[in-house]
Design an enzyme around this catalytic site. Structure first.
Site, PDB file in Angstrom:
ATOM      1  N   LYS A  52       0.835  -1.203   0.000  1.00 21.30           N
ATOM      2  CA  LYS A  52       0.000   0.000   0.000  1.00 21.30           C
ATOM      3  C   LYS A  52       0.873   1.257   0.000  1.00 21.30           C
ATOM      4  O   LYS A  52       0.693   2.161  -0.825  1.00 21.30           O
ATOM      5  CB  LYS A  52      -0.914   0.004   1.226  1.00 21.30           C
ATOM      6  CG  LYS A  52      -1.861   1.203   1.271  1.00 21.30           C
ATOM      7  CD  LYS A  52      -2.464   1.389   2.645  1.00 21.30           C
ATOM      8  CE  LYS A  52      -1.532   2.225   3.498  1.00 21.30           C
ATOM      9  NZ  LYS A  52      -2.148   2.691   4.755  1.00 21.30           N
ATOM     10  N   ASP A  88      -6.270   0.949   1.158  1.00 22.06           N
ATOM     11  CA  ASP A  88      -6.346   1.271   2.584  1.00 22.06           C
ATOM     12  C   ASP A  88      -7.707   0.828   3.125  1.00 22.06           C
ATOM     13  O   ASP A  88      -8.468   0.142   2.431  1.00 22.06           O
ATOM     14  CB  ASP A  88      -6.101   2.764   2.802  1.00 22.06           C
ATOM     15  CG  ASP A  88      -7.246   3.616   2.305  1.00 22.06           C
ATOM     16  OD1 ASP A  88      -8.103   3.094   1.560  1.00 22.06           O
ATOM     17  OD2 ASP A  88      -7.304   4.810   2.657  1.00 22.06           O
TER      18      ASP A  88
END
Length: 402
Positions: free
Chosen positions: A270, A288
């Site tokens: 991420k 997320d």
């Protein structure tokens, strides 16, 4: 003897005994004639009774012969067959009419059976269009259980286009001036808001502007600065560790490859995609918590693992859309489609959302749930891009400003 006399005396008349005897013979003759005529009449009645029976037998023989002849010859080649046809057609005509009537009833009943199907499909649209009057009813998505792959791709891309119109100024909501500041800020954003990170990093970067400075920093001093972000001890260890790795392995420069970024302490896929997409312009999907929540609500995927979500969603869009798609989804999750109570009544993509109705559907009540610039409040960046300010966005206050 006496009996005979009595009979002779009784038959005598005024004309003497001969006349009486003649009359008696005549009467006797008449009686015999009547008896004979009666006997003749009896046979005539029997003959009359026999004639119908004989006629029936003859008619039966003729009809049997006609049937036999019709069976032996080709149908329709003889007159008897032609005569027979009408006789059979009369009942046959009635039967087809009855049969035709039956299909007509079935045909009339068929629409009634199909009628419930469209009614069930219309139920969901009514709810969606009731709270979002501007959205056309035909755009309401059917239940995604029966959605084909092509329909899913089209719906997902349409949602992204709609969000691009709602958030044309979408951008990473972390303040940064170079790739080093972005990678550090992204690591610090775990388990906290971007606003809190943006309020904390100015003091950190003012004291440790380069990887070399942060690599040589006193952990206790760094912990004190990072305390507002939460989990400050673990985050201090990560940012000091990644700074040392940058100095020792990459000459103090942030690498521009995914394989290298994920080797840094505290950096996962991420964080790596945030850095690649926003510091190096390389497409990537940022999975997320907001992104995970929304793509599952929209039925883009049922996966829960971030890596599998990234792969499933990435397959729905061209690679060039990945970075902006991440911004659009994350912004929408922070402003409208919240975790606990989404503002369904104020959602611009409600007609395309299978999860419509999980939150507040009343438009007036839903408006009160909006956040940041959608509610007339400041955003998360202290130094937002000019495009955001031009669109009516407001900069966030610095730490301690109230």
């Amino acid at each position: 003897m006496s009996a005979e006399r009595d009979s002779a005396v009784g038959e005598q008349g005024s004309d003497g005994g001969r006349k009486t005897a003649g009359a008696a013979r005549t009467a006797a003759a008449g009686t015999g004639a009547s008896a004979a005529s009666a006997k003749k009449a009896a046979p005539s009645k029997k003959a009359a009774a026999r004639k119908p029976a004989a006629a029936k037998k003859v008619a039966a023989r003729k009809s049997a012969a006609a049937k036999k002849a019709a069976a032996e010859k080709t149908p329709g080649a003889t007159k008897p067959a032609a005569k027979k046809a009408p006789a059979k057609k009369t009942p046959a005509n009635k039967t087809p009419s009855a049969k035709k009537a039956a299909p007509a009833k079935k045909a009339s009943s068929a629409p009634l059976r199909k009628a419930p199907a469209p009614r069930k499909q219309v139920v969901a649209p009514k709810k969606a269009t009731a709270s979002v009057p501007a959205a056309p009813a035909k755009t309401v998505a059917a239940h995604p259980q029966g959605e084909s792959r092509t329909a899913l791709v089209r719906r997902a891309r349409r949602i992204n286009r709609e969000l691009a119109e709602v958030y044309p100024y979408a951008h990473p909501e972390l303040d940064f001036e170079n790739p080093f500041q972005l990678v550090v800020a992204t690591v610090l954003s775990a388990q906290t808001t971007d606003l809190r990170v943006n309020q904390t990093t100015p003091a950190l970067f003012a004291k440790y502007p380069t990887p070399e400075d942060l690599a040589a920093a006193n952990p206790e001093e760094v912990e004190e600065i990072l305390r507002p972000t939460g989990f400050f001890r673990a985050k201090t260890k990560s940012v000091i560790g990644l700074s040392k790795a940058l100095v020792e392995q990459f000459g103090g420069e942030v690498p521009g490859r995914l394989e290298d970024l994920v080797k840094l302490p505290g950096v996962g896929r991420k964080t790596a995609f945030v850095v690649l997409g926003n510091a190096f312009g390389r497409p990537g999907i940022t999975v997320d918590t907001h992104f995970q929540r929304l793509v599952r609500r929209w039925k883009w995927t049922d996966e829960t693992d971030p890596d599998k979500i990234e792969a499933a969603v990435g397959a729905l869009f061209p690679k060039s859309d990945w970075t902006d798609l991440s911004h659009h989804v994350i912004w929408h999750g922070r402003r409208i489609c919240h975790a606990r109570k989404p503002a369904c009544g104020a959602c611009p993509i409600a007609p395309l959302c299978p999860a419509y109705g999980e939150g507040e559907t009343d438009p007036e009540k839903a408006k009160k749930l909006l956040k940041y610039e959608k509610a007339g409040q400041p955003g998360q960046r202290l130094k937002p891009p000019q495009a955001y300010l031009d669109a009516g966005g407001r900069a966030a206050p610095p730490l301690g400003a109230g």
